[in-house]
Scaffold this motif. Structure first.
Motif, PDB file in Angstrom:
ATOM      1  N   ASN A 168     -26.450  32.113   0.543  1.00 26.90           N
ATOM      2  CA  ASN A 168     -26.901  31.632   1.846  1.00 26.90           C
ATOM      3  C   ASN A 168     -27.989  30.590   1.632  1.00 26.90           C
ATOM      4  O   ASN A 168     -29.017  30.854   1.007  1.00 26.90           O
ATOM      5  N   GLU A 169     -27.720  29.377   2.116  1.00 27.08           N
ATOM      6  CA  GLU A 169     -28.712  28.306   2.137  1.00 27.08           C
ATOM      7  C   GLU A 169     -29.416  28.081   0.798  1.00 27.08           C
ATOM      8  O   GLU A 169     -30.621  28.335   0.656  1.00 27.08           O
ATOM      9  N   PRO A 170     -28.693  27.598  -0.213  1.00 28.07           N
ATOM     10  CA  PRO A 170     -29.353  27.305  -1.483  1.00 28.07           C
ATOM     11  C   PRO A 170     -30.506  26.313  -1.346  1.00 28.07           C
ATOM     12  O   PRO A 170     -31.445  26.330  -2.152  1.00 28.07           O
ATOM     13  N   PHE A 171     -30.468  25.461  -0.319  1.00 26.88           N
ATOM     14  CA  PHE A 171     -31.593  24.558  -0.056  1.00 26.88           C
ATOM     15  C   PHE A 171     -32.896  25.333   0.082  1.00 26.88           C
ATOM     16  O   PHE A 171     -33.937  24.932  -0.454  1.00 26.88           O
ATOM     17  N   LEU A 201     -26.001  26.387  -7.623  1.00 27.78           N
ATOM     18  CA  LEU A 201     -24.641  25.887  -7.415  1.00 27.78           C
ATOM     19  C   LEU A 201     -23.717  26.304  -8.552  1.00 27.78           C
ATOM     20  O   LEU A 201     -22.543  26.618  -8.325  1.00 27.78           O
ATOM     21  N   HIS A 204     -22.849  29.849  -7.893  1.00 27.35           N
ATOM     22  CA  HIS A 204     -21.814  29.874  -6.847  1.00 27.35           C
ATOM     23  C   HIS A 204     -20.437  29.648  -7.444  1.00 27.35           C
ATOM     24  O   HIS A 204     -19.484  30.387  -7.167  1.00 27.35           O
ATOM     25  N   VAL A 224     -24.257  26.803   3.723  1.00 29.33           N
ATOM     26  CA  VAL A 224     -25.337  25.829   3.575  1.00 29.33           C
ATOM     27  C   VAL A 224     -25.969  25.567   4.944  1.00 29.33           C
ATOM     28  O   VAL A 224     -25.311  25.695   5.973  1.00 29.33           O
ATOM     29  N   ASN A 225     -27.249  25.225   4.918  1.00 25.12           N
ATOM     30  CA  ASN A 225     -27.911  24.819   6.151  1.00 25.12           C
ATOM     31  C   ASN A 225     -27.976  23.297   6.198  1.00 25.12           C
ATOM     32  O   ASN A 225     -28.193  22.638   5.184  1.00 25.12           O
ATOM     33  N   ASN A 250     -29.374  17.476   2.546  1.00 30.14           N
ATOM     34  CA  ASN A 250     -28.033  17.895   2.969  1.00 30.14           C
ATOM     35  C   ASN A 250     -26.982  17.662   1.890  1.00 30.14           C
ATOM     36  O   ASN A 250     -26.365  18.603   1.379  1.00 30.14           O
ATOM     37  N   TYR A 253     -26.444  19.395  -1.728  1.00 28.63           N
ATOM     38  CA  TYR A 253     -25.775  20.686  -1.872  1.00 28.63           C
ATOM     39  C   TYR A 253     -24.290  20.598  -1.516  1.00 28.63           C
ATOM     40  O   TYR A 253     -23.471  21.326  -2.084  1.00 28.63           O
ATOM     41  N   ILE A 254     -23.937  19.715  -0.583  1.00 28.92           N
ATOM     42  CA  ILE A 254     -22.553  19.642  -0.126  1.00 28.92           C
ATOM     43  C   ILE A 254     -21.696  18.773  -1.040  1.00 28.92           C
ATOM     44  O   ILE A 254     -20.554  19.124  -1.365  1.00 28.92           O
TER      45      ILE A 254
END
Length: 451
Positions: A168-171, A201, A204, A224-225, A250, A253-254
C-alpha cells in the motif's frame, strides 16, 4: 442524506465492487500478540505523534472483529479491504505464528460466509522491528524476506482471498518515511528514500511472482497513491516544477510497474542520490498486474525553487478537510484520464478515497454532511472517468471507522463509523448511512436494472 449517481452509471452495475477499507496497525490493537513494528518504535519517540498516542489498542479490532464484521455486512458492501500485520503472522526466525494466521483465517471465513470479497494488503507500513534492525527496506535482502512472507500468507489463506495487494502506497513508506521523515522510521535522506522506493518495488515484483503461482485465480496487484500536480502560477518555472513533482511523486512508482523504467528525472539527480539498480531489477518490478489500486485524496500544487527543484504550496482557500487538504474531486478524473492516456493500464480499483472531518457524536448521532458531499463528488468523478474510457472495477471508502491516523494520532477522523476511543462504541455516521443506502441501491439495481 443520500448520495446520488446517475441511474445509468456503471457504478450501479452488478460487476462494480463497492467496499470499505482499513489497515492493521490503525485498527487492530492486540499488540501483545504480535511482534513490535517500526510504528511502535516511532510512537515512543517524543514529538513524533501529534497527540502522543500509539497503536497498542487502537480500535481494539482484535477483540471486536466479529462485531466489526457484522457492522461491515450491515453496510451492504461487496468487499472489505484490510491489511495483514507482518509481525502477527511471521516470527523473527521466519516461522509461521499460527495464532496470527488463525486470526486472519477466522476473519476470511466470516467474510466468505457473508458473501463479502476479501481484498488483502500484505504490507501497509508496519515493518517488524527485527527486520528494521537488519536494515529494513534499505537492505536489499528485504526482497527475499518479503517474497517468503507473501508465500507463507498466500498459502495459508488459499482461495479465501479475492484480491491481494503487495504494497500500500510505497510512496509513503519511501518518501514520508525516509526523505521527509514524518512517518516511521523517521529518516531524512534523499538517497535512502530513493533506495527504499527501489527495494519496495523489487519486493512487489518478487511477491507478485509468488502470488500468481500460489493464487492464480485471485486478482493480484499493488496500490499506489496519486495526486495530480498543478503549477502554482503560469510561469514556465512553476510549470516545469509541477512536471518534475509529478515524475518524482507519481510516475516514479507507476512507470517502473507499467513500463519497466524510472522517469528521466532520475538522470537529473546527483549520482550520490540515485538508487543502486542491478541488472534484471526493472524486469522483476514490471510483473504483469491483474489490477492497479489507486488511492486519491486531493491534488497538489508546486512552485519552483531557486535551485531549479520544486516545493509544495499548501492550500489555504476552502473547502479543505481537517487534514488541510483541498477538496478537489475533478482531480481524480484528471489523474485517471492522464494515466489512461499515458499507459496501457490494467483494470483500476479506487482502493482509498475519503476525508477527515471535525466529527462529534451528539445524542448518539454523528452528522457529517460535508463527508457525504465529498463521497458523492468523488463517485461522480469516478463515473466521469469511466464514461471517458477508463476501466474501473470498484471503489473503496476510506475508512470503515475512525482510527489511528499515523503521525496525527487520534486527532483526525476519516471513518464512516465514529469510534469512541474510551468505550470503543461504534456509531454509524450520516456518511455511513448514505453509503449504506447507495450500496443497497446498487444491489437492487443489479436485480432489476430497469428500476
Amino acid at each position: 442524506m443520500k448520495i446520488n449517481v446517475p441511474k445509468t452509471s456503471q457504478l450501479l452495475d452488478n460487476e462494480f465492487i463497492f467496499g470499505v477499507a482499513t489497515a492493521a496497525f490503525q485498527i487492530e490493537g492486540g499488540a501483545e500478540s504480535r511482534l513490535p513494528c517500526i510504528w511502535d518504535e516511532f510512537c515512543e519517540q517524543p514529538g513524533r505523534i501529534k497527540d502522543g498516542s500509539n497503536g497498542l489498542v487502537a480500535c481494539d479490532h482484535m477483540n471486536r472483529w466479529q462485531d466489526d464484521i457484522e457492522l461491515i455486512a450491515s453496510l451492504n458492501v461487496d468487499a472489505y479491504r484490510f491489511s495483514v500485520a507482518w509481525g502477527r503472522v511471521i516470527n523473527a526466525d521466519g516461522s509461521v505464528n499460527q495464532a496470527g494466521m488463525d486470526f486472519y483465517g477466522g476473519l476470511l471465513d466470516a467474510l466468505n460466509a457473508k458473501g463479502i470479497k476479501a481484498f488483502v494488503t500484505l504490507y501497509h507500513w508496519d515493518l517488524p522491528c527485527y527486520l528494521q534492525q537488519q536494515g529494513g527496506w534499505l537492505n536489499r535482502s528485504i526482497v527475499d524476506k518479503f517474497r517468503d512472507y507473501a508465500d507463507k500468507v498466500s498459502k495459508a489463506f488459499g482461495d479465501r482471498v479475492y484480491s491481494y495487494a503487495t504494497l500500500n502506497e510505497p510512496f509513503c513508506s519511501a518518501y514520508l518515511g525516509y526523505e521527509a521523515g514524518i512517518h516511521a522510521p523517521g529518516v531524512q535522506d534523499r538517497q535512502a528514500g530513493r533506495q527504499v522506493a527501489h527495494h519496495l518495488l523489487l519486493a512487489h515484483g518478487a511477491a507478485m511472482q509468488v502470488l500468481q503461482q500460489n493464487c492464480p485465480t485471485a486478482l493480484n496487484g499493488i496500490v499506489v497513491n496519486v495526486s495530480p500536480c498543478y503549477a502554482a502560477s503560469d510561469t514556465e518555472a512553476d510549470k516545469k516544477a509541477a512536471q518534475m513533482a509529478d515524475c518524482y511523486h507519481n510516475q516514479w512508482y507507476i512507470q517502473p510497474l507499467l513500463d519497466g523504467r524510472y522517469p528521466d528525472l532520475l538522470q537529473q539527480l546527483p549520482d550520490a542520490e540515485r538508487p543502486v539498480i542491478e541488472e534484471g531489477d526493472m524486469a522483476l518490478i514490471a510483473q504483469p498486474l491483474d489490477y492497479l489500486g489507486i488511492n486519491y485524496y486531493t491534488r497538489t500544487v508546486f512552485a519552483a525553487t531557486p535551485q531549479g527543484w520544486f516545493r509544495d504550496v499548501k492550500p489555504t482557500v476552502p473547502p479543505l478537510t481537517e487534514m488541510g487538504w483541498e477538496i478537489y474531486p475533478q482531480g481524480l478524473t484528471e489523474i485517471l484520464l492522464s494515466l489512461h492516456q499515458r499507459y496501457r493500464l490494467p483494470p483500476v480499483y479506487i482502493t482509498e478515497n475519503g476525508a477527515a472531518m471535525p466529527d462529534e457524536c451528539l445524542h448518539g448521532q454523528v452528522d457529517d454532511p460535508r463527508r457525504v458531499a465529498y463521497f458523492e463528488q468523488h463517485l461522480l468523478a469516478v463515473h466521469a472517468a469511466i464514461e471517458q474510457g477508463v476501466q474501473i472495477g470498484g471503489y473503496f471508502a476510506w475508512s470503515l471507522m475512525d482510527n489511528f491516523e499515523w503521525a496525527e494520532g487520534y486527532l483526525k477522523r476519516f471513518g464512516i463509523v465514529y469510534v469512541d476511543y474510551q468505550t470503543q462504541q461504534r456509531t454509524l455516521k450520516t456518511s455511513g448511512l448514505a453509503l449504506q443506502h447507495l450500496f443497497a441501491q446498487k444491489k437492487a439495481h443489479a436485480l432489476n436494472p430497469s428500476s
